[in-house]
Design a protein around this motif. Sequence first.
Motif, PDB file in Angstrom:
ATOM      1  N   ILE A   1       0.853  -1.197   0.000  1.00  0.00           N
ATOM      2  CA  ILE A   1       0.000   0.000   0.000  1.00  0.00           C
ATOM      3  C   ILE A   1       0.890   1.249   0.000  1.00  0.00           C
ATOM      4  CG2 ILE A   1      -1.668   1.343   1.346  1.00  0.00           C
ATOM      5  CD1 ILE A   1      -2.898  -1.351   2.234  1.00  0.00           C
ATOM      6  N   LYS A   2       1.955   1.185   0.784  1.00  0.00           N
ATOM      7  CA  LYS A   2       2.897   2.321   0.825  1.00  0.00           C
ATOM      8  C   LYS A   2       3.477   2.582  -0.569  1.00  0.00           C
ATOM      9  CE  LYS A   2       4.456   3.487   5.071  1.00  0.00           C
ATOM     10  NZ  LYS A   2       4.614   2.950   6.322  1.00  0.00           N
TER      11      LYS A   2
ATOM     12  N   ALA B   1      -7.709  12.181   0.880  1.00  0.00           N
ATOM     13  CA  ALA B   1      -8.203  11.112   1.756  1.00  0.00           C
ATOM     14  C   ALA B   1      -9.107  11.703   2.847  1.00  0.00           C
ATOM     15  CB  ALA B   1      -7.025  10.375   2.387  1.00  0.00           C
TER      16      ALA B   1
ATOM     17  N   GLY C   1      -2.309   3.581  11.699  1.00  0.00           N
ATOM     18  CA  GLY C   1      -2.931   2.902  10.555  1.00  0.00           C
ATOM     19  C   GLY C   1      -2.012   1.823  10.034  1.00  0.00           C
TER      20      GLY C   1
ATOM     21  N   LEU D   1       1.607   0.793  11.695  1.00  0.00           N
ATOM     22  CA  LEU D   1       1.830   0.157  13.005  1.00  0.00           C
ATOM     23  C   LEU D   1       2.867  -0.948  12.837  1.00  0.00           C
ATOM     24  CD1 LEU D   1       0.526   0.078  15.974  1.00  0.00           C
ATOM     25  CD2 LEU D   1      -0.573  -2.003  15.154  1.00  0.00           C
TER      26      LEU D   1
ATOM     27  N   PHE E   1      -0.032   4.261  25.020  1.00  0.00           N
ATOM     28  CA  PHE E   1      -0.956   4.062  23.897  1.00  0.00           C
ATOM     29  C   PHE E   1      -1.940   2.930  24.189  1.00  0.00           C
ATOM     30  CE2 PHE E   1       2.195   6.434  21.234  1.00  0.00           C
ATOM     31  CZ  PHE E   1       1.316   7.440  20.825  1.00  0.00           C
TER      32      PHE E   1
ATOM     33  N   PHE F   1      -9.018   2.997   3.401  1.00  0.00           N
ATOM     34  CA  PHE F   1      -8.686   3.586   2.096  1.00  0.00           C
ATOM     35  C   PHE F   1      -8.444   2.525   1.028  1.00  0.00           C
ATOM     36  CE2 PHE F   1      -6.901   7.036   4.943  1.00  0.00           C
ATOM     37  CZ  PHE F   1      -8.013   7.845   4.792  1.00  0.00           C
TER      38      PHE F   1
ATOM     39  N   ILE G   1      -9.914   6.465  -2.893  1.00  0.00           N
ATOM     40  CA  ILE G   1      -9.168   7.742  -2.914  1.00  0.00           C
ATOM     41  C   ILE G   1      -8.325   7.839  -4.192  1.00  0.00           C
ATOM     42  CG2 ILE G   1      -9.199   8.164  -0.430  1.00  0.00           C
ATOM     43  CD1 ILE G   1      -6.271   7.114  -0.373  1.00  0.00           C
TER      44      ILE G   1
HETATM   45  N1  LIG Z   1      -2.291   4.439   1.711  1.00  0.00           N
HETATM   46  C1  LIG Z   1      -2.437   5.642   1.234  1.00  0.00           C
HETATM   47  O1  LIG Z   1      -2.381   5.807   0.076  1.00  0.00           O
HETATM   48  C2  LIG Z   1      -2.681   6.754   2.129  1.00  0.00           C
HETATM   49  C3  LIG Z   1      -2.418   6.639   3.482  1.00  0.00           C
HETATM   50  N2  LIG Z   1      -2.683   7.607   4.334  1.00  0.00           N
HETATM   51  C4  LIG Z   1      -2.575   7.391   5.768  1.00  0.00           C
HETATM   52  O2  LIG Z   1      -1.287   7.060   6.144  1.00  0.00           O
HETATM   53  C5  LIG Z   1      -1.328   6.005   7.112  1.00  0.00           C
HETATM   54  C6  LIG Z   1      -0.030   5.345   7.226  1.00  0.00           C
HETATM   55  O3  LIG Z   1       0.832   6.322   7.717  1.00  0.00           O
HETATM   56  P1  LIG Z   1       2.236   5.981   8.342  1.00  0.00           P
HETATM   57  O4  LIG Z   1       2.972   5.112   7.407  1.00  0.00           O
HETATM   58  O5  LIG Z   1       2.856   7.247   8.689  1.00  0.00           O
HETATM   59  O6  LIG Z   1       1.874   5.082   9.570  1.00  0.00           O
HETATM   60  P2  LIG Z   1       0.964   5.321  10.887  1.00  0.00           P
HETATM   61  O7  LIG Z   1       0.030   4.187  10.909  1.00  0.00           O
HETATM   62  O8  LIG Z   1       0.435   6.677  10.959  1.00  0.00           O
HETATM   63  O9  LIG Z   1       1.989   5.095  12.094  1.00  0.00           O
HETATM   64  C7  LIG Z   1       3.358   5.386  11.977  1.00  0.00           C
HETATM   65  C8  LIG Z   1       3.852   5.996  13.256  1.00  0.00           C
HETATM   66  O10 LIG Z   1       3.521   5.158  14.345  1.00  0.00           O
HETATM   67  C9  LIG Z   1       4.700   4.775  15.049  1.00  0.00           C
HETATM   68  N3  LIG Z   1       4.469   3.445  15.585  1.00  0.00           N
HETATM   69  C10 LIG Z   1       4.285   2.292  14.922  1.00  0.00           C
HETATM   70  N4  LIG Z   1       3.961   1.298  15.776  1.00  0.00           N
HETATM   71  C11 LIG Z   1       3.936   1.852  17.004  1.00  0.00           C
HETATM   72  C12 LIG Z   1       3.671   1.351  18.300  1.00  0.00           C
HETATM   73  N5  LIG Z   1       3.343   0.068  18.507  1.00  0.00           N
HETATM   74  N6  LIG Z   1       3.737   2.174  19.344  1.00  0.00           N
HETATM   75  C13 LIG Z   1       4.070   3.489  19.161  1.00  0.00           C
HETATM   76  N7  LIG Z   1       4.340   4.018  17.953  1.00  0.00           N
HETATM   77  C14 LIG Z   1       4.270   3.214  16.900  1.00  0.00           C
HETATM   78  C15 LIG Z   1       5.803   4.904  14.049  1.00  0.00           C
HETATM   79  O11 LIG Z   1       6.986   5.154  14.703  1.00  0.00           O
HETATM   80  P3  LIG Z   1       8.188   4.099  14.752  1.00  0.00           P
HETATM   81  O12 LIG Z   1       7.706   2.759  14.298  1.00  0.00           O
HETATM   82  O13 LIG Z   1       9.214   4.666  13.846  1.00  0.00           O
HETATM   83  O14 LIG Z   1       8.586   4.100  16.170  1.00  0.00           O
HETATM   84  C16 LIG Z   1       5.328   6.128  13.261  1.00  0.00           C
HETATM   85  O15 LIG Z   1       5.642   7.299  13.976  1.00  0.00           O
HETATM   86  C17 LIG Z   1      -2.460   5.169   6.616  1.00  0.00           C
HETATM   87  O16 LIG Z   1      -2.964   4.272   7.566  1.00  0.00           O
HETATM   88  C18 LIG Z   1      -3.453   6.235   6.233  1.00  0.00           C
HETATM   89  O17 LIG Z   1      -4.194   6.640   7.370  1.00  0.00           O
HETATM   90  C19 LIG Z   1      -3.309   8.840   3.856  1.00  0.00           C
HETATM   91  O18 LIG Z   1      -2.800   9.920   4.515  1.00  0.00           O
HETATM   92  C20 LIG Z   1      -3.105   9.131   2.403  1.00  0.00           C
HETATM   93  C21 LIG Z   1      -3.194   7.998   1.522  1.00  0.00           C
END
Ligand SMILES: NC(=O)C1=CN([C@@H]2O[C@H](COP(=O)(O)OP(=O)(O)OC[C@H]3O[C@@H](n4cnc5c(N)ncnc54)[C@H](OP(=O)(O)O)[C@@H]3O)[C@@H](O)[C@H]2O)[C@@H](O)CC1
Length: 505
Positions: A9-10, A31, A130, A133, A141, A186, A210
């Motif tokens: 997806i990424k 989105a 999202g 994770l 959390f 999405f 989207i």
């Molecule tokens: N697909 C598409 O086209 C589109 C996708 N879009 C959106 O993007 C989302 C994906 O975004 P994303 O990649 O930034 O990831 P996301 O889920 O926000 O989390 C990453 C953060 O969480 C953290 N983290 C992880 N695990 C953790 C834990 N257990 N406990 C604590 N921290 C934890 C991690 O940090 P790290 O692992 O580095 O410690 C990082 O900081 C997708 O779900 C959708 O909503 C739309 O905007 C547009 C179109």
Amino acid sequence: MIIPTAKQIKEIDAFTISDEGISSIDLMERAAYSLTDAITSQWSTSTPIVVFAGPGNNGGDALAVARMLICGGYAVKTYLFNIASRISADCKEEAERLKSLGEGHLTEITSTFEPPELSADTLIIDGLFGTGLSRPLEGGFATLVRFINSTGCTVVSIDVPSGLMCEDNSSNNLESIVRASLTLTFQFRKLAFMFDENEMYVGKLKVLDIQLSSSKINSTSTPYEYIEADYIRELFKPRVNSGNKGTFGTAMIVAGQYGMAGAALLAGSACLRSGCGKVMVHTPLLNNNIIQIGLPEAIIHHDYNEKRFCNPISSDTRFDAICIGPGIGTHTDTSRALYDQIRRTRCPLVLDADALNIIARNKEWLDFLPAKTIITPHPLEFQRLTDCKNDGYSRLKVAQELSESHELIVILKGHHTAICLPDGRVYFNSTGNSGMATAGSGDVLSGIIVSLLAQHYQPSVAALIAVFLHGKAGDLASSTLGEYSITASDIVNNISNSFRDLLNM
Ligand SMILES: NC(=O)C1=CN([C@@H]2O[C@H](COP(=O)(O)OP(=O)(O)OC[C@H]3O[C@@H](n4cnc5c(N)ncnc54)[C@H](OP(=O)(O)O)[C@@H]3O)[C@@H](O)[C@H]2O)[C@@H](O)CC1
Ligand SMILES: [K+]
């Protein structure tokens, strides 16, 4: 529609951004518009809204939605959790845009969080995590998720319920997953949404288009596909007008020990309703009258034992496909007959119900099942057969391995029945409802499958069409009777409507 992994997806996301020549925040805004649209169509401006945003792009989406809702006249309180002082660039930009609306809209949490008092009519928007994770939630959390789940408020999760991994949740911390009322995801269903035990987290599901790049989607290789009517319709062969009953094949059904004649009736009538030319039912002598009366179109092929399947069918008997299992019991004589029957079978074969329970006690038999045999276990039967772990992901992986190593078609029954093919592909069904979890429903499915096999559909195609039609028949039954009241006979009675609905007849 394909079911890609979070990693894929990424990639599709990144390709869309570069292909369209837009910035990632533009895609995020797109989105967020579709999320806002879905929310405002269901909740009015009188609903108090609380938004929980995490540090990644899921949080960015949530902040953009909060801004759009405020602009639309909603009262919104937003909390951004920036505990590790590391938020994504787009999340940061969305926080700035939200702040630009004025003071008091956004509270940034950098250490401890004192949960607010929420009135019962509050709508919570969960934008914590999202597809990014990467590990189970713990600490603050996990506490926050438990708070959200304890409020009793309606929860809308953005993309994925926070804490749920997109694929494998076998080692997840299940207490730390948001239990959404509605998930607005999405573009694609995520693999984890296909597993029955995750329904309690996902709640109702809505997929938002989207407009990610369709060329990239089409070139993404994944074994997982979610199948809908358009896909199934293409699999049908035209029925020849000049055909006679021989053209459409003869199905043999080995079913119903004494006291379980209903299994034979259900499989037999489903088979007759699904297009084959002739149905033969091999069943013990004592079932004779009930089947002759209940299914006059079928030809009875007697087992000389009064009560159970004991005598394998002679190879002189002509039929094009065979189904063995509904209601046959697991008596040792039946087990012996099953062994002989499998050994002498040269035509397409479906094994269901007690046939699978017998094989579960004789697992080495799996090694000599003819190639492309279709097996139709429900989760408990599959567990008996393979001793797999009890979560959907582990079960699927074992089913895929079994299918590939033994060249079997494994139909793993569930809300989204999975059809695992020997080449590694897996199709998840989109039809069906809880009313179909009723005695005899599986017999009906087996009857439809063997009917299509008798009509010389490839086993994989027969499996896909049958599972879809069976679920559709259940949906049509439920539309008049409701999910509480459907019986297996109602599913049979709706098979013809299911064909007509699918083929626009
Ligand atoms: N697909 C598409 O086209 C589109 C996708 N879009 C959106 O993007 C989302 C994906 O975004 P994303 O990649 O930034 O990831 P996301 O889920 O926000 O989390 C990453 C953060 O969480 C953290 N983290 C992880 N695990 C953790 C834990 N257990 N406990 C604590 N921290 C934890 C991690 O940090 P790290 O692992 O580095 O410690 C990082 O900081 C997708 O779900 C959708 O909503 C739309 O905007 C547009 C179109
Ligand atoms: K989420």
